[in-house]
Write a protein that holds these residues in place. Structure first.
Motif, PDB file in Angstrom:
ATOM      1  N   ALA A   1       0.827  -1.210   0.000  1.00  0.00           N
ATOM      2  CA  ALA A   1       0.000   0.000   0.000  1.00  0.00           C
ATOM      3  C   ALA A   1       0.860   1.259   0.000  1.00  0.00           C
ATOM      4  N   ARG A   2       2.133   1.096   0.331  1.00  0.00           N
ATOM      5  CA  ARG A   2       3.053   2.248   0.328  1.00  0.00           C
ATOM      6  C   ARG A   2       3.866   2.330  -0.966  1.00  0.00           C
ATOM      7  N   VAL A   3       3.599   1.424  -1.894  1.00  0.00           N
ATOM      8  CA  VAL A   3       4.270   1.439  -3.197  1.00  0.00           C
ATOM      9  C   VAL A   3       3.338   2.071  -4.216  1.00  0.00           C
ATOM     10  N   ASN A   4       3.793   3.123  -4.863  1.00  0.00           N
ATOM     11  CA  ASN A   4       2.965   3.839  -5.844  1.00  0.00           C
ATOM     12  C   ASN A   4       3.320   3.461  -7.272  1.00  0.00           C
ATOM     13  N   ASP A   5       2.309   3.461  -8.125  1.00  0.00           N
ATOM     14  CA  ASP A   5       2.568   3.396  -9.562  1.00  0.00           C
ATOM     15  C   ASP A   5       3.285   4.684  -9.949  1.00  0.00           C
ATOM     16  N   PRO A   6       4.468   4.598 -10.558  1.00  0.00           N
ATOM     17  CA  PRO A   6       5.257   5.818 -10.826  1.00  0.00           C
ATOM     18  C   PRO A   6       4.621   6.773 -11.823  1.00  0.00           C
ATOM     19  N   GLU A   7       3.673   6.307 -12.617  1.00  0.00           N
ATOM     20  CA  GLU A   7       2.990   7.192 -13.561  1.00  0.00           C
ATOM     21  C   GLU A   7       1.738   7.802 -12.969  1.00  0.00           C
ATOM     22  N   LEU A   8       0.983   7.002 -12.232  1.00  0.00           N
ATOM     23  CA  LEU A   8      -0.337   7.427 -11.764  1.00  0.00           C
ATOM     24  C   LEU A   8      -0.311   7.989 -10.353  1.00  0.00           C
ATOM     25  N   HIS A   9       0.806   7.787  -9.631  1.00  0.00           N
ATOM     26  CA  HIS A   9       0.972   8.351  -8.288  1.00  0.00           C
ATOM     27  C   HIS A   9      -0.124   7.879  -7.331  1.00  0.00           C
ATOM     28  N   ARG A  10      -0.562   6.656  -7.506  1.00  0.00           N
ATOM     29  CA  ARG A  10      -1.502   6.022  -6.588  1.00  0.00           C
ATOM     30  C   ARG A  10      -0.939   4.663  -6.184  1.00  0.00           C
ATOM     31  N   SER A  11      -1.302   4.196  -5.012  1.00  0.00           N
ATOM     32  CA  SER A  11      -0.714   2.952  -4.515  1.00  0.00           C
ATOM     33  C   SER A  11      -1.192   1.755  -5.339  1.00  0.00           C
ATOM     34  N   LEU A  12      -0.388   0.710  -5.317  1.00  0.00           N
ATOM     35  CA  LEU A  12      -0.731  -0.502  -6.068  1.00  0.00           C
ATOM     36  C   LEU A  12      -2.015  -1.131  -5.531  1.00  0.00           C
ATOM     37  N   THR A  13      -2.225  -1.022  -4.229  1.00  0.00           N
ATOM     38  CA  THR A  13      -3.459  -1.582  -3.664  1.00  0.00           C
ATOM     39  C   THR A  13      -4.670  -0.735  -4.041  1.00  0.00           C
ATOM     40  N   ASP A  14      -4.488   0.575  -4.058  1.00  0.00           N
ATOM     41  CA  ASP A  14      -5.579   1.465  -4.444  1.00  0.00           C
ATOM     42  C   ASP A  14      -5.985   1.224  -5.894  1.00  0.00           C
ATOM     43  N   LEU A  15      -5.007   0.926  -6.736  1.00  0.00           N
ATOM     44  CA  LEU A  15      -5.257   0.675  -8.152  1.00  0.00           C
ATOM     45  C   LEU A  15      -5.674  -0.773  -8.426  1.00  0.00           C
ATOM     46  N   LYS A  16      -5.767  -1.566  -7.347  1.00  0.00           N
ATOM     47  CA  LYS A  16      -6.158  -2.981  -7.481  1.00  0.00           C
ATOM     48  C   LYS A  16      -5.191  -3.756  -8.374  1.00  0.00           C
ATOM     49  N   MET A  17      -3.918  -3.422  -8.248  1.00  0.00           N
ATOM     50  CA  MET A  17      -2.890  -4.100  -9.038  1.00  0.00           C
ATOM     51  C   MET A  17      -2.341  -5.339  -8.336  1.00  0.00           C
ATOM     52  N   VAL A  18      -2.601  -5.481  -7.034  1.00  0.00           N
ATOM     53  CA  VAL A  18      -2.120  -6.650  -6.291  1.00  0.00           C
ATOM     54  C   VAL A  18      -3.150  -7.775  -6.446  1.00  0.00           C
ATOM     55  N   ARG A  19      -2.762  -8.823  -7.143  1.00  0.00           N
ATOM     56  CA  ARG A  19      -3.717  -9.880  -7.474  1.00  0.00           C
ATOM     57  C   ARG A  19      -3.617 -11.097  -6.557  1.00  0.00           C
ATOM     58  N   ASP A  20      -2.429 -11.397  -6.098  1.00  0.00           N
ATOM     59  CA  ASP A  20      -2.291 -12.599  -5.283  1.00  0.00           C
ATOM     60  C   ASP A  20      -1.087 -12.448  -4.361  1.00  0.00           C
ATOM     61  N   VAL A  21      -1.232 -12.921  -3.144  1.00  0.00           N
ATOM     62  CA  VAL A  21      -0.138 -12.924  -2.164  1.00  0.00           C
ATOM     63  C   VAL A  21      -0.100 -14.298  -1.511  1.00  0.00           C
ATOM     64  N   GLN A  22       1.056 -14.947  -1.611  1.00  0.00           N
ATOM     65  CA  GLN A  22       1.246 -16.254  -0.998  1.00  0.00           C
ATOM     66  C   GLN A  22       2.425 -16.187  -0.040  1.00  0.00           C
ATOM     67  N   ILE A  23       2.234 -16.687   1.165  1.00  0.00           N
ATOM     68  CA  ILE A  23       3.299 -16.706   2.173  1.00  0.00           C
ATOM     69  C   ILE A  23       3.585 -18.154   2.538  1.00  0.00           C
ATOM     70  N   ARG A  24       4.833 -18.547   2.420  1.00  0.00           N
ATOM     71  CA  ARG A  24       5.264 -19.894   2.832  1.00  0.00           C
ATOM     72  C   ARG A  24       6.550 -19.735   3.637  1.00  0.00           C
ATOM     73  N   GLY A  25       6.393 -19.708   4.933  1.00  0.00           N
ATOM     74  CA  GLY A  25       7.545 -19.508   5.801  1.00  0.00           C
ATOM     75  C   GLY A  25       8.124 -18.115   5.570  1.00  0.00           C
ATOM     76  N   GLY A  26       9.402 -18.070   5.169  1.00  0.00           N
ATOM     77  CA  GLY A  26      10.048 -16.792   4.897  1.00  0.00           C
ATOM     78  C   GLY A  26       9.978 -16.382   3.442  1.00  0.00           C
ATOM     79  N   LYS A  27       9.199 -17.128   2.652  1.00  0.00           N
ATOM     80  CA  LYS A  27       9.079 -16.828   1.220  1.00  0.00           C
ATOM     81  C   LYS A  27       7.769 -16.109   0.943  1.00  0.00           C
ATOM     82  N   ALA A  28       7.881 -14.952   0.282  1.00  0.00           N
ATOM     83  CA  ALA A  28       6.697 -14.187  -0.122  1.00  0.00           C
ATOM     84  C   ALA A  28       6.600 -14.185  -1.638  1.00  0.00           C
ATOM     85  N   GLU A  29       5.434 -14.537  -2.153  1.00  0.00           N
ATOM     86  CA  GLU A  29       5.216 -14.603  -3.606  1.00  0.00           C
ATOM     87  C   GLU A  29       3.988 -13.768  -3.939  1.00  0.00           C
TER      88      GLU A  29
END
Length: 352
Positions: free
Chosen positions: A12-40
Protein backbone atom coordinates in the motif's frame (compact mmCIF):
# COMPACT_ATOMS: atom_id res chain seq x y z
CA UNK A 1 5.42 -13.39 12.01
CA UNK A 2 5.16 -12.71 8.29
CA UNK A 3 1.60 -12.82 6.96
CA UNK A 4 -0.47 -11.64 4.00
CA UNK A 5 -1.78 -8.52 5.75
CA UNK A 6 1.74 -7.24 6.41
CA UNK A 7 2.68 -7.73 2.76
CA UNK A 8 -0.45 -5.87 1.63
CA UNK A 9 0.32 -3.09 4.08
CA UNK A 10 3.82 -2.78 2.60
CA UNK A 11 2.46 -2.75 -0.94
CA UNK A 12 0.00 0.00 0.00
CA UNK A 13 3.05 2.25 0.33
CA UNK A 14 4.27 1.44 -3.20
CA UNK A 15 2.96 3.84 -5.84
CA UNK A 16 2.57 3.40 -9.56
CA UNK A 17 5.26 5.82 -10.83
CA UNK A 18 2.99 7.19 -13.56
CA UNK A 19 -0.34 7.43 -11.76
CA UNK A 20 0.97 8.35 -8.29
CA UNK A 21 -1.50 6.02 -6.59
CA UNK A 22 -0.71 2.95 -4.51
CA UNK A 23 -0.73 -0.50 -6.07
CA UNK A 24 -3.46 -1.58 -3.66
CA UNK A 25 -5.58 1.46 -4.44
CA UNK A 26 -5.26 0.67 -8.15
CA UNK A 27 -6.16 -2.98 -7.48
CA UNK A 28 -2.89 -4.10 -9.04
CA UNK A 29 -2.12 -6.65 -6.29
CA UNK A 30 -3.72 -9.88 -7.47
CA UNK A 31 -2.29 -12.60 -5.28
CA UNK A 32 -0.14 -12.92 -2.16
CA UNK A 33 1.25 -16.25 -1.00
CA UNK A 34 3.30 -16.71 2.17
CA UNK A 35 5.26 -19.89 2.83
CA UNK A 36 7.55 -19.51 5.80
CA UNK A 37 10.05 -16.79 4.90
CA UNK A 38 9.08 -16.83 1.22
CA UNK A 39 6.70 -14.19 -0.12
CA UNK A 40 5.22 -14.60 -3.61
CA UNK A 41 3.06 -11.86 -5.15
CA UNK A 42 1.35 -11.27 -8.48
CA UNK A 43 1.04 -7.70 -9.76
CA UNK A 44 -1.30 -6.77 -12.61
CA UNK A 45 0.15 -3.92 -14.68
CA UNK A 46 -2.35 -1.37 -15.97
CA UNK A 47 -1.21 -2.11 -19.54
CA UNK A 48 0.77 -5.10 -20.89
CA UNK A 49 3.55 -3.01 -22.43
CA UNK A 50 4.14 -0.81 -19.37
CA UNK A 51 7.61 0.75 -19.81
CA UNK A 52 7.96 1.11 -16.04
CA UNK A 53 7.36 -2.54 -15.22
CA UNK A 54 10.96 -3.06 -14.11
CA UNK A 55 10.71 -0.14 -11.69
CA UNK A 56 7.40 -1.40 -10.33
CA UNK A 57 8.82 -4.90 -9.85
CA UNK A 58 11.90 -3.50 -8.12
CA UNK A 59 9.82 -1.28 -5.81
CA UNK A 60 7.65 -4.26 -4.87
CA UNK A 61 10.69 -6.41 -4.09
CA UNK A 62 12.28 -3.70 -1.95
CA UNK A 63 9.07 -3.06 0.01
CA UNK A 64 8.48 -6.73 0.80
CA UNK A 65 12.13 -7.54 1.47
CA UNK A 66 12.19 -4.85 4.16
CA UNK A 67 9.61 -6.75 6.24
CA UNK A 68 10.89 -8.77 9.21
CA UNK A 69 11.11 -12.48 8.50
CA UNK A 70 11.30 -12.24 4.71
CA UNK A 71 13.98 -14.46 3.20
CA UNK A 72 12.91 -14.63 -0.44
CA UNK A 73 10.66 -12.51 -2.66
CA UNK A 74 9.12 -13.67 -5.91
CA UNK A 75 7.24 -11.19 -8.09
CA UNK A 76 5.06 -12.24 -11.03
CA UNK A 77 3.75 -9.67 -13.49
CA UNK A 78 0.53 -9.90 -15.44
CA UNK A 79 -1.75 -7.26 -16.97
CA UNK A 80 -5.25 -5.96 -16.46
CA UNK A 81 -7.92 -6.81 -19.00
CA UNK A 82 -9.73 -4.08 -20.93
CA UNK A 83 -12.76 -4.60 -18.71
CA UNK A 84 -10.69 -4.19 -15.55
CA UNK A 85 -9.13 -0.98 -16.84
CA UNK A 86 -12.55 0.44 -17.71
CA UNK A 87 -13.86 -0.47 -14.25
CA UNK A 88 -10.90 1.32 -12.65
CA UNK A 89 -10.49 4.38 -14.88
CA UNK A 90 -13.85 4.56 -16.67
CA UNK A 91 -14.35 4.92 -20.40
CA UNK A 92 -11.50 6.72 -22.20
CA UNK A 93 -12.21 10.43 -22.37
CA UNK A 94 -10.47 13.52 -23.64
CA UNK A 95 -8.01 15.13 -21.24
CA UNK A 96 -7.99 12.14 -18.86
CA UNK A 97 -4.19 12.16 -18.55
CA UNK A 98 -3.99 15.76 -17.34
CA UNK A 99 -4.95 14.97 -13.75
CA UNK A 100 -1.97 12.62 -13.44
CA UNK A 101 0.56 15.08 -14.88
CA UNK A 102 2.66 17.43 -12.75
CA UNK A 103 4.36 19.98 -14.99
CA UNK A 104 6.09 22.79 -13.12
CA UNK A 105 6.86 25.19 -15.97
CA UNK A 106 5.49 25.48 -19.51
CA UNK A 107 7.58 27.58 -21.92
CA UNK A 108 6.57 28.35 -25.49
CA UNK A 109 9.25 28.88 -28.13
CA UNK A 110 7.85 31.34 -30.66
CA UNK A 111 8.83 33.59 -33.51
CA UNK A 112 6.06 34.51 -35.89
CA UNK A 113 8.59 34.05 -38.70
CA UNK A 114 9.23 30.70 -40.32
CA UNK A 115 12.68 29.26 -40.84
CA UNK A 116 14.41 31.12 -38.01
CA UNK A 117 15.24 28.04 -35.96
CA UNK A 118 12.51 27.73 -33.33
CA UNK A 119 12.77 23.95 -33.32
CA UNK A 120 16.56 24.14 -33.08
CA UNK A 121 16.37 26.46 -30.08
CA UNK A 122 13.71 24.22 -28.50
CA UNK A 123 15.91 21.17 -28.95
CA UNK A 124 19.06 22.86 -27.68
CA UNK A 125 17.30 24.25 -24.60
CA UNK A 126 15.64 20.91 -23.84
CA UNK A 127 18.95 19.08 -24.14
CA UNK A 128 20.81 21.61 -22.00
CA UNK A 129 18.14 21.39 -19.29
CA UNK A 130 18.18 17.58 -19.37
CA UNK A 131 21.96 17.53 -19.02
CA UNK A 132 21.61 19.60 -15.86
CA UNK A 133 19.29 17.00 -14.38
CA UNK A 134 15.94 18.65 -15.07
CA UNK A 135 12.99 16.50 -16.15
CA UNK A 136 12.08 17.84 -19.58
CA UNK A 137 9.37 17.35 -22.17
CA UNK A 138 8.88 18.78 -25.66
CA UNK A 139 5.44 19.29 -27.17
CA UNK A 140 5.65 19.80 -30.92
CA UNK A 141 2.79 22.21 -31.62
CA UNK A 142 3.74 22.59 -35.28
CA UNK A 143 1.00 20.22 -36.39
CA UNK A 144 1.42 20.66 -40.15
CA UNK A 145 5.19 21.10 -40.39
CA UNK A 146 6.85 19.28 -37.47
CA UNK A 147 10.65 19.29 -37.18
CA UNK A 148 11.11 17.97 -33.65
CA UNK A 149 10.90 14.23 -34.50
CA UNK A 150 13.75 14.43 -37.02
CA UNK A 151 15.93 16.58 -34.73
CA UNK A 152 15.69 13.98 -31.97
CA UNK A 153 15.81 10.96 -34.29
CA UNK A 154 12.42 9.70 -33.12
CA UNK A 155 9.68 7.92 -35.02
CA UNK A 156 6.25 6.66 -34.05
CA UNK A 157 4.10 4.91 -33.27
CA UNK A 158 3.37 5.90 -29.69
CA UNK A 159 1.98 3.40 -27.23
CA UNK A 160 -1.20 3.73 -25.15
CA UNK A 161 -1.00 4.05 -21.39
CA UNK A 162 -3.76 3.43 -18.86
CA UNK A 163 -5.24 6.96 -19.19
CA UNK A 164 -3.57 8.43 -22.30
CA UNK A 165 -0.76 8.01 -24.77
CA UNK A 166 2.85 7.81 -23.72
CA UNK A 167 5.35 10.24 -25.23
CA UNK A 168 8.49 8.86 -26.80
CA UNK A 169 11.77 9.37 -24.98
CA UNK A 170 14.99 10.68 -26.48
CA UNK A 171 18.48 9.41 -25.74
CA UNK A 172 18.84 11.79 -22.80
CA UNK A 173 15.39 11.01 -21.41
CA UNK A 174 13.49 13.97 -22.86
CA UNK A 175 9.80 13.14 -23.32
CA UNK A 176 8.63 14.11 -26.81
CA UNK A 177 5.23 14.17 -28.50
CA UNK A 178 4.46 15.22 -32.07
CA UNK A 179 1.63 14.79 -34.51
CA UNK A 180 4.11 12.98 -36.75
CA UNK A 181 4.18 10.09 -34.26
CA UNK A 182 0.47 9.55 -34.89
CA UNK A 183 0.68 9.40 -38.70
CA UNK A 184 1.09 6.32 -40.88
CA UNK A 185 4.22 7.82 -42.47
CA UNK A 186 6.37 10.82 -41.57
CA UNK A 187 5.73 12.56 -44.90
CA UNK A 188 1.94 12.22 -44.74
CA UNK A 189 0.45 15.74 -44.81
CA UNK A 190 -1.96 17.06 -42.21
CA UNK A 191 -4.49 19.08 -44.19
CA UNK A 192 -6.56 20.71 -41.47
CA UNK A 193 -8.19 24.04 -40.86
CA UNK A 194 -7.40 26.15 -37.80
CA UNK A 195 -9.97 24.76 -35.33
CA UNK A 196 -8.75 21.20 -35.85
CA UNK A 197 -5.14 22.28 -35.37
CA UNK A 198 -6.05 24.02 -32.12
CA UNK A 199 -7.90 20.92 -30.97
CA UNK A 200 -4.88 18.74 -31.73
CA UNK A 201 -2.61 20.95 -29.60
CA UNK A 202 -4.92 20.74 -26.57
CA UNK A 203 -5.05 16.97 -26.98
CA UNK A 204 -1.26 16.69 -27.13
CA UNK A 205 -1.34 18.49 -23.78
CA UNK A 206 -4.22 16.74 -22.02
CA UNK A 207 -4.18 13.26 -23.56
CA UNK A 208 -0.45 12.61 -23.11
CA UNK A 209 1.00 11.04 -19.96
CA UNK A 210 3.74 13.58 -19.30
CA UNK A 211 4.15 12.54 -15.69
CA UNK A 212 6.46 14.69 -13.56
CA UNK A 213 8.27 17.42 -15.50
CA UNK A 214 10.30 20.43 -14.44
CA UNK A 215 9.98 21.99 -17.90
CA UNK A 216 7.69 21.41 -20.86
CA UNK A 217 8.89 23.30 -23.95
CA UNK A 218 6.26 23.93 -26.61
CA UNK A 219 7.63 24.36 -30.13
CA UNK A 220 5.18 26.68 -31.89
CA UNK A 221 4.68 26.99 -35.65
CA UNK A 222 5.20 30.30 -37.47
CA UNK A 223 2.50 32.94 -37.27
CA UNK A 224 0.21 34.51 -34.72
CA UNK A 225 -3.03 32.68 -35.46
CA UNK A 226 -4.81 29.55 -34.23
CA UNK A 227 -1.92 27.37 -33.06
CA UNK A 228 -0.17 30.10 -31.09
CA UNK A 229 -3.40 31.51 -29.70
CA UNK A 230 -4.63 28.08 -28.60
CA UNK A 231 -1.34 27.37 -26.85
CA UNK A 232 -1.32 30.67 -25.00
CA UNK A 233 -4.95 30.48 -23.95
CA UNK A 234 -5.38 26.75 -23.28
CA UNK A 235 -2.04 25.76 -21.78
CA UNK A 236 -0.66 27.22 -18.51
CA UNK A 237 2.26 28.96 -20.26
CA UNK A 238 4.72 30.56 -17.83
CA UNK A 239 6.71 32.44 -20.46
CA UNK A 240 7.88 32.70 -24.05
CA UNK A 241 11.29 32.50 -25.66
CA UNK A 242 11.27 34.58 -28.85
CA UNK A 243 13.53 33.47 -31.73
CA UNK A 244 14.75 35.78 -34.47
CA UNK A 245 17.48 36.11 -37.10
CA UNK A 246 19.55 39.17 -38.10
CA UNK A 247 17.53 40.30 -41.12
CA UNK A 248 15.35 43.37 -40.61
CA UNK A 249 12.46 41.54 -42.33
CA UNK A 250 12.64 38.73 -39.79
CA UNK A 251 12.83 41.20 -36.93
CA UNK A 252 9.74 43.00 -38.18
CA UNK A 253 7.69 39.78 -38.31
CA UNK A 254 8.99 38.64 -34.92
CA UNK A 255 7.89 41.94 -33.39
CA UNK A 256 4.34 41.00 -34.42
CA UNK A 257 4.69 37.87 -32.27
CA UNK A 258 6.06 40.03 -29.45
CA UNK A 259 2.99 42.25 -29.57
CA UNK A 260 0.74 39.18 -29.60
CA UNK A 261 2.40 37.83 -26.45
CA UNK A 262 1.99 41.20 -24.81
CA UNK A 263 -1.68 41.33 -25.83
CA UNK A 264 -2.43 38.02 -24.12
CA UNK A 265 -0.27 39.04 -21.14
CA UNK A 266 2.27 36.21 -21.19
CA UNK A 267 5.78 37.29 -20.20
CA UNK A 268 8.57 37.11 -22.74
CA UNK A 269 11.55 35.53 -21.02
CA UNK A 270 14.07 36.60 -23.60
CA UNK A 271 15.18 36.68 -27.21
CA UNK A 272 17.48 34.25 -29.02
CA UNK A 273 19.07 35.34 -32.26
CA UNK A 274 19.87 32.38 -34.48
CA UNK A 275 22.25 32.42 -37.48
CA UNK A 276 23.78 35.59 -36.03
CA UNK A 277 27.18 35.09 -37.65
CA UNK A 278 29.54 32.57 -39.22
CA UNK A 279 33.02 31.90 -37.88
CA UNK A 280 35.51 31.13 -40.64
CA UNK A 281 37.32 27.91 -39.65
CA UNK A 282 40.53 29.06 -41.33
CA UNK A 283 40.83 32.53 -39.82
CA UNK A 284 38.47 32.49 -36.82
CA UNK A 285 36.95 35.73 -38.09
CA UNK A 286 33.23 36.38 -37.69
CA UNK A 287 31.24 37.04 -40.86
CA UNK A 288 27.72 38.46 -40.59
CA UNK A 289 26.17 36.53 -43.47
CA UNK A 290 22.67 37.94 -42.97
CA UNK A 291 23.73 41.47 -42.15
CA UNK A 292 23.91 43.36 -38.87
CA UNK A 293 21.93 42.17 -35.88
CA UNK A 294 18.45 43.52 -35.10
CA UNK A 295 18.04 41.33 -32.02
CA UNK A 296 18.53 44.31 -29.73
CA UNK A 297 15.53 46.03 -31.29
CA UNK A 298 13.39 42.91 -30.79
CA UNK A 299 14.55 42.58 -27.18
CA UNK A 300 13.79 46.25 -26.55
CA UNK A 301 10.28 45.87 -27.94
CA UNK A 302 9.79 42.73 -25.86
CA UNK A 303 11.16 44.31 -22.71
CA UNK A 304 13.24 41.18 -22.28
CA UNK A 305 16.94 40.27 -22.32
CA UNK A 306 18.89 38.95 -25.29
CA UNK A 307 19.54 35.40 -24.10
CA UNK A 308 22.00 34.34 -26.80
CA UNK A 309 23.27 34.87 -30.32
CA UNK A 310 23.84 31.51 -31.98
CA UNK A 311 26.22 31.14 -34.92
CA UNK A 312 25.75 29.43 -38.27
CA UNK A 313 27.57 26.15 -37.71
CA UNK A 314 27.62 23.40 -40.38
CA UNK A 315 28.19 20.73 -37.73
CA UNK A 316 24.93 21.72 -36.04
CA UNK A 317 23.01 21.24 -39.29
CA UNK A 318 24.69 17.87 -39.79
CA UNK A 319 23.71 16.71 -36.29
CA UNK A 320 20.12 17.85 -36.75
CA UNK A 321 19.80 16.07 -40.10
CA UNK A 322 21.12 12.91 -38.47
CA UNK A 323 18.64 13.14 -35.57
CA UNK A 324 21.42 13.87 -33.11
CA UNK A 325 20.59 17.31 -31.74
CA UNK A 326 21.46 16.04 -28.27
CA UNK A 327 25.08 15.69 -29.37
CA UNK A 328 25.36 19.34 -30.49
CA UNK A 329 28.01 21.34 -28.67
CA UNK A 330 28.14 25.12 -28.98
CA UNK A 331 30.13 27.46 -26.76
CA UNK A 332 27.06 29.68 -26.44
CA UNK A 333 24.77 27.03 -24.89
CA UNK A 334 25.89 27.26 -21.22
CA UNK A 335 25.32 31.02 -21.18
CA UNK A 336 21.96 30.55 -22.94
CA UNK A 337 20.86 28.03 -20.32
CA UNK A 338 21.97 30.23 -17.43
CA UNK A 339 20.18 33.29 -18.84
CA UNK A 340 17.05 31.23 -19.54
CA UNK A 341 16.83 29.86 -15.99
CA UNK A 342 17.45 33.31 -14.50
CA UNK A 343 14.67 34.76 -16.65
CA UNK A 344 12.05 32.25 -15.45
CA UNK A 345 9.41 33.74 -13.16
CA UNK A 346 9.85 32.89 -9.50
CA UNK A 347 6.26 31.78 -9.13
CA UNK A 348 5.10 28.68 -10.95
CA UNK A 349 1.74 28.21 -12.61
CA UNK A 350 0.83 24.60 -12.06
CA UNK A 351 -1.73 22.85 -14.24
CA UNK A 352 -4.80 21.55 -12.45
Amino acid sequence: MLDKDKVLEALARVNDPELHRSLTDLKMVRDVQIRGGKAEVTIALTVPNCPLKDQIESDVRVAIAALPGVEQVFVHLTAMTDEERKALFGEPKEGAAAQYNHVNRVVAVMSGKGGVGKSLVTGLLATALAREGYRVGVLDADITGPSIPMLFGLQGPVEPGPVGIRPLQSQTGIKVISMNFLLASEDQPVIWRGPLIGKAITQLWGDVMWGDLDYLLVDLPPGTSDASLTTMQSLPVNGIVMVTTPQSLAAMVVRKAVHMAQAVKIPILGVVENMAYFVCPDTGKQHFIFGPSHAGEVALTAGAPLLAQLPIAPQVAACCDAGEIESVTLAEIPALLKAFIQAMPVTERRPT
